[in-house]
Design a protein around this motif. Structure first.
Motif, PDB file in Angstrom:
ATOM      1  N   ASN A 325       0.678  -0.811   0.126  1.00  0.00           N
ATOM      2  CA  ASN A 325      -0.142  -0.068  -0.171  1.00  0.00           C
ATOM      3  C   ASN A 325       0.955   1.569   0.524  1.00  0.00           C
ATOM      4  O   ASN A 325       0.703   2.162  -0.368  1.00  0.00           O
ATOM      5  N   VAL A 326       2.208   0.981   1.087  1.00  0.00           N
ATOM      6  CA  VAL A 326       2.621   2.833   0.927  1.00  0.00           C
ATOM      7  C   VAL A 326       3.922   2.147  -0.672  1.00  0.00           C
ATOM      8  O   VAL A 326       3.825   3.800  -0.460  1.00  0.00           O
ATOM      9  N   VAL A 327       4.195   1.671  -0.842  1.00  0.00           N
ATOM     10  CA  VAL A 327       4.873   1.493  -2.422  1.00  0.00           C
ATOM     11  C   VAL A 327       3.799   2.456  -3.170  1.00  0.00           C
ATOM     12  O   VAL A 327       4.532   2.888  -4.640  1.00  0.00           O
ATOM     13  N   ASP A 328       2.519   1.269  -3.446  1.00  0.00           N
ATOM     14  CA  ASP A 328       2.068   2.129  -4.756  1.00  0.00           C
ATOM     15  C   ASP A 328       1.261   3.280  -4.415  1.00  0.00           C
ATOM     16  O   ASP A 328       1.025   4.671  -4.953  1.00  0.00           O
ATOM     17  N   THR A 329       1.373   4.027  -2.684  1.00  0.00           N
ATOM     18  CA  THR A 329       1.177   6.006  -2.797  1.00  0.00           C
ATOM     19  C   THR A 329       2.368   5.886  -3.506  1.00  0.00           C
ATOM     20  O   THR A 329       1.619   7.270  -3.474  1.00  0.00           O
ATOM     21  N   LEU A 330       3.323   5.622  -2.758  1.00  0.00           N
ATOM     22  CA  LEU A 330       4.622   6.451  -3.703  1.00  0.00           C
ATOM     23  C   LEU A 330       4.654   6.421  -4.996  1.00  0.00           C
ATOM     24  O   LEU A 330       4.689   7.655  -5.357  1.00  0.00           O
ATOM     25  N   TRP A 331       4.430   5.476  -5.449  1.00  0.00           N
ATOM     26  CA  TRP A 331       4.245   6.317  -6.920  1.00  0.00           C
ATOM     27  C   TRP A 331       3.087   6.615  -7.582  1.00  0.00           C
ATOM     28  O   TRP A 331       3.137   7.227  -8.774  1.00  0.00           O
ATOM     29  N   ASP A 332       1.783   6.764  -7.235  1.00  0.00           N
ATOM     30  CA  ASP A 332       0.607   8.099  -7.037  1.00  0.00           C
ATOM     31  C   ASP A 332       1.285   9.014  -6.674  1.00  0.00           C
ATOM     32  O   ASP A 332       0.932   9.875  -7.578  1.00  0.00           O
ATOM     33  N   GLU A 333       2.178   9.182  -6.014  1.00  0.00           N
ATOM     34  CA  GLU A 333       2.893  10.483  -5.552  1.00  0.00           C
ATOM     35  C   GLU A 333       4.178  10.943  -7.378  1.00  0.00           C
ATOM     36  O   GLU A 333       4.005  12.347  -7.196  1.00  0.00           O
ATOM     37  N   VAL A 334       4.041   9.871  -7.611  1.00  0.00           N
ATOM     38  CA  VAL A 334       5.688  10.182  -8.204  1.00  0.00           C
ATOM     39  C   VAL A 334       4.969  10.637 -10.169  1.00  0.00           C
ATOM     40  O   VAL A 334       5.551  11.173 -10.824  1.00  0.00           O
ATOM     41  N   GLU A 335       3.704   9.460 -10.130  1.00  0.00           N
ATOM     42  CA  GLU A 335       3.455   9.495 -11.550  1.00  0.00           C
ATOM     43  C   GLU A 335       3.298  10.772 -12.194  1.00  0.00           C
ATOM     44  O   GLU A 335       3.777  11.699 -13.139  1.00  0.00           O
ATOM     45  N   PRO A 346       2.300   3.543 -16.902  1.00  0.00           N
ATOM     46  CA  PRO A 346       2.504   3.007 -15.975  1.00  0.00           C
ATOM     47  C   PRO A 346       2.304   1.775 -15.079  1.00  0.00           C
ATOM     48  O   PRO A 346       2.323   1.231 -14.129  1.00  0.00           O
ATOM     49  N   LYS A 347       0.492   1.169 -15.634  1.00  0.00           N
ATOM     50  CA  LYS A 347      -0.185   0.458 -14.697  1.00  0.00           C
ATOM     51  C   LYS A 347       0.933  -0.945 -15.169  1.00  0.00           C
ATOM     52  O   LYS A 347       1.102  -1.266 -13.978  1.00  0.00           O
ATOM     53  N   HIS A 398       6.361   9.959   0.432  1.00  0.00           N
ATOM     54  CA  HIS A 398       7.450  10.163   0.080  1.00  0.00           C
ATOM     55  C   HIS A 398       8.644  10.903   1.400  1.00  0.00           C
ATOM     56  O   HIS A 398       9.708  10.884   1.700  1.00  0.00           O
ATOM     57  N   ALA A 399       7.390  11.758   2.037  1.00  0.00           N
ATOM     58  CA  ALA A 399       7.517  11.862   3.432  1.00  0.00           C
ATOM     59  C   ALA A 399       8.125  10.437   4.668  1.00  0.00           C
ATOM     60  O   ALA A 399       9.524  10.672   5.337  1.00  0.00           O
ATOM     61  N   LEU A 400       7.363   9.804   4.796  1.00  0.00           N
ATOM     62  CA  LEU A 400       7.881   8.629   5.180  1.00  0.00           C
ATOM     63  C   LEU A 400       8.775   8.049   4.757  1.00  0.00           C
ATOM     64  O   LEU A 400       9.644   7.280   5.522  1.00  0.00           O
ATOM     65  N   ALA A 401       9.563   7.648   3.534  1.00  0.00           N
ATOM     66  CA  ALA A 401      10.472   7.000   2.720  1.00  0.00           C
ATOM     67  C   ALA A 401      11.516   7.782   3.049  1.00  0.00           C
ATOM     68  O   ALA A 401      12.643   7.452   3.553  1.00  0.00           O
ATOM     69  N   ILE A 402      12.288   8.829   3.110  1.00  0.00           N
ATOM     70  CA  ILE A 402      12.939  10.269   3.784  1.00  0.00           C
ATOM     71  C   ILE A 402      12.944  10.036   5.723  1.00  0.00           C
ATOM     72  O   ILE A 402      13.738   9.688   6.043  1.00  0.00           O
TER      73      ILE A 402
END
Ligand code: NAI
Ligand code: CS2
Length: 490
Positions: A325-335, A346-347, A398-402
């Motif tokens: 879920n958090v990886v998918d959210t990261l990718w939602d933010e990146v796209e 992307p899919k 991204h904030a959580l990853a950093i």
């Protein structure tokens, strides 16, 4: 147990695929940093070229740091196994594209001479993000670096990658030869431009006329490189012996997937890489963004948060609660930060990445990816984070990853056990954290103030400080596993 070499090649089991070309042909490539990735990626493509009848692309490898790979490869006549692992499937293919490996610290002049050989038209590099002696935030050569200072004063016996490139180009100019093309294969955005800047900055300190010659005649194409190649372990070497019946000290293990996108800008003879599946293009930037901001960014998110949650391997992190879920959210933010790229869906790219990350046969260690984070997170996480911020968009993943990278700088896990922070800036981050560990706001303020890693806006902007502090506080209060399990995208 017999060891792989030219002599034993013919005795290997039939299921081991052998090189099918004349290995005595000319050396056309010198590689700096003959590590696992080079052996599973660029050398794989050069072998395919020569097997297709395109001669003259043998590789002379080198290490600028130690004799380890030379000791592994030279007694094997440069031969090694690329072991492709995918779930319970494995295929052993012997790579014969590397002629030998030079140990630069033992004999720097020999590597300079190799770079000045007339047949050498291409120099490739995998010296890690830190190997270019370039300040990641500014992109400028670190002239204060002691090894760069050494190379300015002793260019005939250099120590650094930029130093060897300048020395090799200097020798070619003196011999009336054209420059070689410099092709970085490291995970750096605009890697061609970065190595060009480093080389020109260094050459200008030594001989401005040389710098002008390189600027006019040289070529530094960028490239996007992709193949997951975890570090080889003793267990891997033993498993190869058990499954295939021979010893190979230089083997590498890799996934089936491989991709190489190369800017078509060469100084002289160019290997016809397009004939072996390489994408030649005039614009690498789009694919570079995809690779760094989707694959590598999620790798960095998973390695810190996953290791802190107690997972040793990426495939375990992918399966752990909440991580997908958090990886998918990261990718939602990146796209929204990605340029339009022909042929990029992307899919399907996301689906492929999840399958690749879930390949348990690779045993890709989280701590390996955690290494050198100060050189990695600026292009993998911070760039997209700031682009979104400038558009008024928050980026909780991204904030959580950093924040995960920041927590990793503490050097103790959630059970209080110490570990080494393997990073060229570890001393700087440790000094910044003195008296701030355990305090989210103080930690964020101290680490974002490191200009070698972060843009000044990171310390000046209250909203960014607040978003990062809140993410880090969650990690400190609840731990990585619970934080990820309860993560809610905005
Ligand atoms: P490795 O540890 O097997 O090899 C690293 C190489 O870099 C060694 O030859 C080492 O001597 C050299 N090196 C390290 N620090 C250096 C410095 N300061 N100056 C000069 N040389 C230095 O690692 P591996 O797996 O070969 O990865 C190397 C690079 O390849 C990565 O940093 C990344 O940029 C790129 N890459 C790696 C992938 C992978 O999955 N392993 C995939 C895509 C890119
Ligand atoms: C990884 C990369 O170690 C790391 O930083 O994210 O080496 C990754 O395996 C490659 O870029 C995949 O192509």
């Amino acid at each position: 147990m017999q060891r792989l070499s030219t002599t034993t090649l013919s005795t290997l089991p039939d299921k081991v695929v052998r090189p099918a070309f004349d290995r005595t042909q000319a050396i056309g490539v010198v590689h700096l940093g003959t590590g696992a990735f080079h052996r599973a990626h660029q050398a794989h493509y050069m072998q395919a070229l020569m097997e297709a009848g395109h001669d003259g692309w043998m590789i002379r490898g080198s290490s600028l740091r130690s004799g380890q790979v030379a000791e592994q490869l030279n007694p094997q006549d440069g031969l090694y196994t690329i072991l492709v692992r995918d779930g319970d499937r494995e295929e052993a293919r012997i790579c014969g594209a590397i002629h030998d490996v030079l140990v630069a610290p033992d004999n720097p002049a020999a590597l300079v001479a190799a770079l000045a050989e007339e047949n050498v038209d291409l120099v490739t590099l995998t010296v890690t993000e830190k190997g270019y002696c370039v300040d990641v935030a500014s992109g400028q050569l670190r002239l204060s670096d002691p090894d760069i200072q050494h190379d300015i004063a002793n260019i005939a016996t250099p120590r650094t990658a930029p130093g060897f490139l300048v020395a090799g180009l200097m020798a070619r100019r003196e011999r009336g030869l054209a420059p070689f093309t410099v092709l970085s294969c490291d995970n750096l955005s605009h890697n061609g431009e970065r190595v060009r800047t480093a080389v020109l900055d260094l050459a200008a300190e030594i001989d401005p006329a040389l710098a002008d010659w390189i600027s006019e005649h040289g070529a530094f194409p960028s490239s996007m490189v992709d193949r997951i190649v975890p570090a080889t372990t003793e267990a891997d070497i033993e498993a190869l012996e058990t499954h295939f019946g021979y010893h190979d000290a230089a083997m590498v293990k890799a996934e089936p997937f491989t991709q190489w996108v190369v800017e078509d800008s060469f100084a002289g003879r160019r290997p016809p890489l397009e004939t072996v599946g390489v994408q030649m293009t005039n614009d690498v930037a789009g694919w570079e963004s995809v690779k760094l901001r989707m694959l590598n960014a999620s790798h960095s998110l998973m390695c810190y948060l996953g290791a802190l949650a107690g997972h040793d391997y990426i495939h375990e992190v992918m399966a752990a609660e909440g991580f997908e879920n958090v990886v998918d959210t990261l990718w939602d933010e990146v796209e929204p930060t990605l340029p339009a790229i022909e042929g990029f869906d992307p899919k399907s790219y996301r689906q492929a990445l999840k399958a690749r990350f879930s390949n348990s046969a690779l045993q890709h260690r989280t701590v390996q990816i955690a290494m050198d984070g100060s050189q990695k997170i600026p292009q993998r996480l911070v760039a997209a984070y700031l682009e979104r911020h400038r558009r008024g968009l928050s980026s909780p993943a991204h904030a959580l990853a950093i924040a995960g990278w920041m927590r990793w700088q503490y050097g103790t896990d959630e059970q209080g056990q110490p570990y080494r922070v393997d990073d060229p800036l570890a001393e700087k981050t440790a000094a910044a954290l003195e008296g701030n560990r355990g305090e989210a706001e103080a930690t964020v303020q101290a680490l974002t103030a490191l200009s070698a890693i972060f843009d000044p806006i990171m310390t000046q902007d209250a909203a960014l400080q607040q978003e990062l502090s809140s993410a880090l506080k969650g990690l400190l209060d609840n731990g990585a596993a619970a934080t990820v399990a309860h993560f809610q995208s905005a």
